[in-house]
Design an enzyme around this catalytic site. Structure first.
Site, PDB file in Angstrom:
ATOM      1  N   HIS A 347       0.690  -1.751   0.010  1.00 34.24           N
ATOM      2  CA  HIS A 347       0.046  -0.233  -0.070  1.00 34.24           C
ATOM      3  C   HIS A 347       1.136   1.420  -0.126  1.00 34.24           C
ATOM      4  O   HIS A 347      -0.168   2.291   0.019  1.00 34.24           O
ATOM      5  CB  HIS A 347      -0.956  -0.122   1.146  1.00 34.24           C
ATOM      6  CG  HIS A 347      -2.268  -1.548   1.258  1.00 34.24           C
ATOM      7  ND1 HIS A 347      -3.129  -0.812   0.930  1.00 34.24           N
ATOM      8  CD2 HIS A 347      -1.940  -2.335   1.481  1.00 34.24           C
ATOM      9  CE1 HIS A 347      -4.387  -1.579   1.130  1.00 34.24           C
ATOM     10  NE2 HIS A 347      -3.196  -2.282   1.548  1.00 34.24           N
ATOM     11  N   LYS A 535      -8.317  13.910   5.130  1.00 36.26           N
ATOM     12  CA  LYS A 535      -7.084  13.026   4.954  1.00 36.26           C
ATOM     13  C   LYS A 535      -6.084  12.626   5.488  1.00 36.26           C
ATOM     14  O   LYS A 535      -6.349  14.085   6.667  1.00 36.26           O
ATOM     15  CB  LYS A 535      -6.376  12.610   3.788  1.00 36.26           C
ATOM     16  CG  LYS A 535      -5.678  14.098   3.419  1.00 36.26           C
ATOM     17  CD  LYS A 535      -5.187  14.137   1.765  1.00 36.26           C
ATOM     18  CE  LYS A 535      -5.991  14.257   0.326  1.00 36.26           C
ATOM     19  NZ  LYS A 535      -6.228  12.620  -0.543  1.00 36.26           N
ATOM     20  N   ARG A 536      -5.748  12.300   5.708  1.00 38.82           N
ATOM     21  CA  ARG A 536      -4.697  12.449   7.057  1.00 38.82           C
ATOM     22  C   ARG A 536      -3.863  12.677   7.067  1.00 38.82           C
ATOM     23  O   ARG A 536      -3.198  13.699   5.697  1.00 38.82           O
ATOM     24  CB  ARG A 536      -3.528  10.727   7.569  1.00 38.82           C
ATOM     25  CG  ARG A 536      -4.219   9.576   7.923  1.00 38.82           C
ATOM     26  CD  ARG A 536      -3.867  10.160   9.431  1.00 38.82           C
ATOM     27  NE  ARG A 536      -3.460  10.026  10.442  1.00 38.82           N
ATOM     28  CZ  ARG A 536      -3.585   9.008  11.315  1.00 38.82           C
ATOM     29  NH1 ARG A 536      -3.957   8.144  12.280  1.00 38.82           N
ATOM     30  NH2 ARG A 536      -2.612   9.430  12.169  1.00 38.82           N
ATOM     31  N   LYS A 541       1.777  15.150   1.275  1.00 34.57           N
ATOM     32  CA  LYS A 541       0.021  14.988   0.265  1.00 34.57           C
ATOM     33  C   LYS A 541      -0.949  16.061   0.479  1.00 34.57           C
ATOM     34  O   LYS A 541      -1.785  16.743  -0.073  1.00 34.57           O
ATOM     35  CB  LYS A 541      -1.389  14.152   1.789  1.00 34.57           C
ATOM     36  CG  LYS A 541      -1.078  13.029   1.740  1.00 34.57           C
ATOM     37  CD  LYS A 541      -2.366  12.621   2.656  1.00 34.57           C
ATOM     38  CE  LYS A 541      -1.705  11.214   3.549  1.00 34.57           C
ATOM     39  NZ  LYS A 541      -2.851   9.602   2.225  1.00 34.57           N
ATOM     40  N   THR A 643      -8.068   7.084  -1.956  1.00 31.63           N
ATOM     41  CA  THR A 643      -9.810   6.292  -2.145  1.00 31.63           C
ATOM     42  C   THR A 643     -10.432   7.218  -1.560  1.00 31.63           C
ATOM     43  O   THR A 643     -11.858   7.617  -2.023  1.00 31.63           O
ATOM     44  CB  THR A 643      -9.812   5.500  -0.895  1.00 31.63           C
ATOM     45  OG1 THR A 643      -9.697   5.227   0.574  1.00 31.63           O
ATOM     46  CG2 THR A 643      -9.470   3.790  -1.312  1.00 31.63           C
ATOM     47  N   LYS A 647     -14.442   8.585  -3.394  1.00 30.52           N
ATOM     48  CA  LYS A 647     -15.771   8.861  -2.753  1.00 30.52           C
ATOM     49  C   LYS A 647     -16.392  10.028  -3.138  1.00 30.52           C
ATOM     50  O   LYS A 647     -17.430  10.427  -3.360  1.00 30.52           O
ATOM     51  CB  LYS A 647     -15.370   9.297  -1.229  1.00 30.52           C
ATOM     52  CG  LYS A 647     -15.253   8.145  -0.755  1.00 30.52           C
ATOM     53  CD  LYS A 647     -14.557   7.762   0.969  1.00 30.52           C
ATOM     54  CE  LYS A 647     -14.018   6.194   1.104  1.00 30.52           C
ATOM     55  NZ  LYS A 647     -12.729   6.220   1.962  1.00 30.52           N
TER      56      LYS A 647
HETATM   57  C1  26W Z   1       4.230   0.577   9.999  1.00 32.84           C
HETATM   58  C2  26W Z   1       3.559   2.194   9.892  1.00 32.84           C
HETATM   59  C3  26W Z   1       2.567   2.127   8.891  1.00 32.84           C
HETATM   60  C4  26W Z   1       1.258   1.574   8.459  1.00 32.84           C
HETATM   61  C5  26W Z   1       0.559   2.452   8.486  1.00 32.84           C
HETATM   62  C6  26W Z   1       3.090   1.751   7.641  1.00 32.84           C
HETATM   63  C7  26W Z   1       1.673   1.838   6.547  1.00 32.84           C
HETATM   64  C8  26W Z   1       0.416   2.296   6.171  1.00 32.84           C
HETATM   65  C9  26W Z   1      -0.104   2.051   5.324  1.00 32.84           C
HETATM   66  C10 26W Z   1       0.386   1.493   4.396  1.00 32.84           C
HETATM   67  C11 26W Z   1      -0.495   3.780   4.861  1.00 32.84           C
HETATM   68  C12 26W Z   1      -2.044   4.002   4.009  1.00 32.84           C
HETATM   69  O1  26W Z   1      -2.885   3.788   4.344  1.00 32.84           O
HETATM   70  N1  26W Z   1      -1.668   3.402   3.054  1.00 32.84           N
HETATM   71  C13 26W Z   1      -2.659   3.937   1.961  1.00 32.84           C
HETATM   72  O2  26W Z   1      -3.154   2.674   2.111  1.00 32.84           O
HETATM   73  C14 26W Z   1      -4.312   3.510   1.224  1.00 32.84           C
HETATM   74  C15 26W Z   1      -5.209   2.179   0.423  1.00 32.84           C
HETATM   75  O3  26W Z   1      -4.044   1.537  -0.595  1.00 32.84           O
HETATM   76  C16 26W Z   1      -4.553   3.969  -0.566  1.00 32.84           C
HETATM   77  O4  26W Z   1      -5.301   4.283  -0.940  1.00 32.84           O
HETATM   78  C17 26W Z   1      -3.269   5.375   0.073  1.00 32.84           C
HETATM   79  O5  26W Z   1      -2.537   5.877  -1.060  1.00 32.84           O
HETATM   80  C18 26W Z   1      -1.812   5.166   1.166  1.00 32.84           C
HETATM   81  O6  26W Z   1      -1.523   6.009   1.700  1.00 32.84           O
END
Ligand code: 26W
Length: 799
Positions: A347, A535-536, A541, A643, A647
């Site tokens: 992701h 968004k976060r 971003k 995503t 929406k």
């Molecule tokens: C370990 C720390 C950590 C926590 C969460 C590393 C990485 C993440 C996620 C991978 C971050 C995340 O939410 N990524 C998002 O995933 C969405 C669903 O696929 C995408 O639409 C977003 O672009 C992407 O940033």
């Protein structure tokens, strides 16, 4: 009990009295929520049992979606909708003088996720069930979900989230299906039955208790399961030692969700959570499987396990361990089964998010799992050697264990049969950059699955008036088959349809304006353009780019009497990871700017800036239907998919975005007239990163508007100490602007000018809006899930 309005009312009143021991006249909204929730839960139990029995009887392959996060949001409204009983309930409650929406608002969001990844998992569960696919979620029942955000004096303050405070009507504790998970200890090796045997001794045992939540399909009698595991002390703990300490440490495992989005925290507790999830999840899947099968040799024909990012990737060595140590299988057969069972989604390509665990943490906590990972690594490196003899550099780069750390993404690729990215460009970047060497070695494993969102929650439920307007025009076939939204295309030129869509949007804007007033005290102009970035909070971003542009507008309005703009309301919502200093400063900056702009008599009629605190799923459902413009402005190549962009589009907002993530596929769907794009392309960004050549300071010197807004960060323009925003200033000029904010600034300003002009042309704006809605069917997660089912999991409908 939901067959008619009157039947519902009767049952509802009886149930209320039974649960609360008082008469309806004395009820509170919260009690009414619990009553209704309980009724719905009981109502689904029949279909739930039936779904499970069907799955047992037909012996079809099942998929289990393992995820450390499930960002479900509220469930009552969605469950009523999917069960097809929303109208009956709404009418019945109305007779009792109660608004269903008021009852729904009593529910605390199930916020067991950070952002995109967790919300995607929730949309996927909804699609699996709605497509009657046998697929279930496996996660952790965190006692505290993502923190609640308060804004105090412009700063983010985090409060512990308490979603379980009043109980959770949707879950069922299944104590009898508890399993044990082991940490620490040592591995003893013995010889018996002609082979080596491994015994995990002196381990600390934790009891994993499952809580099941029903995942209700849309009007199809399918109820799948989300199984969330809770960590509890083991009742018969043989070891001695400090009992209280043991209890505390055990319960800590499922105490809280790590609030990190795209940044790893190498904490032992996080690794414990990961292993806890996969070990408990796998044990329960294997034991269910063995109820209908004598052996595990065909496991992968009946079970698919998906790991959502690398967080649950220990499923690979854990399944190997179970097959070998618990069921006596040899390595090769176990490996064949494991790799054919497991598939993996990546992701993010942000390097700070790629999980790497130091051996020094990993090995003592999971000694047997470590041995297995070592063995996987050795065998993998050997096969690399055979293929690339002498190419040490390549082998070092691809190894699973190197330089004292275990690279979880490498383990995921090696130990699975499918690796996918979440948008075309993201998958391409994985193939040609981040995972290039792996793609060369295993080209057949790589594939793309562009993300999607459930149109049931994000259109039918969040925007019922839009859904109705669509149905009035093209019927309701699009609900079962969202690609049929395309039948709306001809209506993009229909004046009366435009008018209706416009009125829906205006009503949603009015409702949001009311919410804004209630939350912030600020009155916004409902006729103004609602420009939204929710968004976060993350540097990539680029909320900062948005802010600098608003500062630019403010300056122009002050300095140029001839300058006029389409009145705009800029709306932000964002949580920052608590340890992410820079992101928190950006929140302070947005709030500081808001105070300045909103209080200025010269600009406040045309410019408003709103920060809505505690952005979460339920708030998103109010904001997104009211947006005119959707800000998707990440540095190209950085946002894997996004995503939120989907929406907004589905709700008729026009995207203002970079050529990043799924924005590119939105552009492909709607065509260049129906989206506003700007900025560097991913290739250009990647080229700069590779070859250098970007000097932010030059843009600062050569663009006087940009120069002015950057100086204003530190020159007393804002009524804060001058060092308040120094970090932000430095990130741009001293650290050479890693995210190309300055580089893209002018192009962003121009794109905004085009947006403003287009908004002024009502007819063409409505046309764009309708085209966006019409083309959004492709981004339903039903499409995405059907692709996963066909191309990765090999599962088919259970009915
Ligand atoms: C370990 C720390 C950590 C926590 C969460 C590393 C990485 C993440 C996620 C991978 C971050 C995340 O939410 N990524 C998002 O995933 C969405 C669903 O696929 C995408 O639409 C977003 O672009 C992407 O940033």
């Amino acid at each position: 009990m939901f067959s008619s309005k009157d039947a519902f009312k009767k049952h509802f009143l009886e149930k209320y009295e039974m649960m609360f021991g008082k008469s309806f006249e004395e009820s509170t909204l919260s009690e009414l929520y619990h009553t209704l929730g309980q009724m719905v839960r009981e109502y689904v139990s029949h279909a739930w049992i039936e779904t499970n029995e069907r799955n047992r009887a037909n012996q079809k392959k099942q998929v289990y979606y393992f995820s450390i996060e499930f960002l479900l949001g509220r469930l009552l409204g969605n469950n009523l909708l999917n069960l097809g009983i929303r109208d009956v309930v709404e009418e019945g409650l109305k007779d009792l003088g109660v608004h269903l929406t008021d009852v729904e608002e009593q529910e605390v969001d199930a916020g067991l996720g950070n952002g995109g990844l967790g919300r995607l998992a929730a949309c996927f569960l909804d699609s699996l069930a709605s497509l009657s696919l046998p697929g279930h979620g496996v996660g952790i029942r965190y006692k505290h979900g993502l923190f609640d955000q308060k804004i105090i004096d412009g700063y983010q303050v985090e409060l512990p989230e308490q979603w379980l405070r009043n109980g959770n009507v949707w879950e069922i504790r299944k104590e009898s299906q508890s399993v044990e998970v082991k940490f620490g200890g040592e591995v003893q090796v013995s010889y018996g039955n002609g082979r080596l045997m491994f015994h995990h001794v002196n381990a600390e045992t934790v009891t994993a208790v499952p809580y099941d939540m029903p995942i209700i399909g849309y009007k199809n009698n399918t109820v799948n399961t989300l199984r969330l595991w809770s960590a509890e002390p083991t009742q018969f703990r043989p070891e001695k030692g400090d009992v209280m300490k043991y209890k505390r440490e055990t319960e800590a495992i499922s105490e809280f969700l790590y609030p990190d989005d795209s940044h790893i925290e190498g904490k032992i507790l996080r690794l414990k959570q990961q292993y806890f999830l996969v070990s408990a999840g796998l044990k329960s899947i294997v034991s269910t499987y063995l109820k209908s099968n004598d052996h595990l040799r065909n496991f992968h024909h009946k079970v698919a396990i998906h790991v959502n990012d690398t967080h649950p990737v220990l499923a690979i060595p854990e399944l190997m361990r179970i097959l070998m140590d618990e069921y006596g299988m040899g390595w090769d057969e176990a490996w064949e089964i494991t790799t054919n069972t497991i598939s993996y989604t990546n992701h993010t390509t942000l390097s700070e998010a790629l999980e790497k665990w130091p051996i020094s943490i990993f090995k003592p906590l999971l000694p047997r799992i470590y041995m297995i990972v070592e063995e996987i690594n050795e065998r993998f490196c050997r096969s690399l050697w055979n293929r690339y003899p002498g190419d040490w550099k390549r082998i070092e780069e691809m190894a699973i264990i190197a330089h004292g750390v275990i690279k979880m993404a490498h383990l995921a690729i090696v130990g699975s049969h499918s690796v996918n990215g979440v948008a075309k460009i993201h998958t391409d970047i994985l193939k040609k950059r981040e995972m290039k060497l792996f793609y060369e070695y295993y080209p057949e494993k790589f594939n793309n699955k562009t993300n999607g969102i459930t149109h049931r929650r994000w259109l039918l439920k969040a925007n019922p008036n839009l859904a109705k307007t669509i149905c009035d025009a093209i019927g309701d076939k699009w609900i079962a088959n969202p690609q049929k939204l395309a039948s709306l295309v001809p209506f993009a030129k229909d004046d009366s349809f435009k008018q209706k869509i416009y009125e829906v949007k205006q009503n949603n804007k009015r409702a949001l304006a009311k919410r804004i007033k209630q939350m912030t005290g600020i009155v916004v102009d409902e006729q103004s353009m609602f420009d939204v970035q929710v968004k976060r909070l993350h540097a990539y971003k680029r909320q900062l780019l948005n802010i600098l542009h608003i500062m630019y507008l403010y300056n122009r309005l002050h300095e140029d009497a001839k300058f006029s703009i389409t009145p705009r309301t800029f709306i932000f919502g964002a949580k920052a990871s608590p340890g992410y200093y820079y992101a928190k400063k950006i929140i302070k900056l947005i709030n500081t700017l808001a105070a300045k702009v909103n209080g200025d008599p010269k600009t406040r009629d045309v410019l408003k800036v709103i920060f809505l605190e505690n952005y979460r799923v339920s708030l998103a459902e109010e904001i997104i239907p009211a947006a005119d413009v959707s800000e998707q402005i990440s540095t190209a190549s950085k946002e894997a998919s996004g995503t939120g962009n989907m929406k907004f589009m589905m709700n008729g907002a026009i995207t203002l975005g970079t050529l990043d993530g799924a924005n590119i596929e939105i552009l492909e769907e709607v065509g260049p007239n129906n989206i506003f794009t700007f900025g560097l392309t991913a290739d250009q960004v990647l080229a700069y990163q590779k070859n250098g050549g970007y000097r932010a300071i030059e843009y600062y010197h050569h663009d006087k508007d940009l120069n002015q807004v950057i100086d204003q960060l530190i020159n007393g323009f804002f009524p804060v100490p001058t060092h308040e925003f120094e970090t932000i200033y430095d990130s741009l000029l001293v650290q050479n602007d890693e995210y190309f904010v300055l580089k893209d600034f002018r192009s962003y300003v121009r794109a905004h000018e085009r947006v403003g002009a287009a908004y002024g042309d009502w007819d063409s704006w409505m046309e764009k809006s309708i085209i966006n809605i019409a083309k959004s069917g492709h981004f339903s997660s039903d499409r995405t899930i059907q692709e996963y089912a066909d191309e990765i999991w090999g599962i088919t409908r259970s009915v």
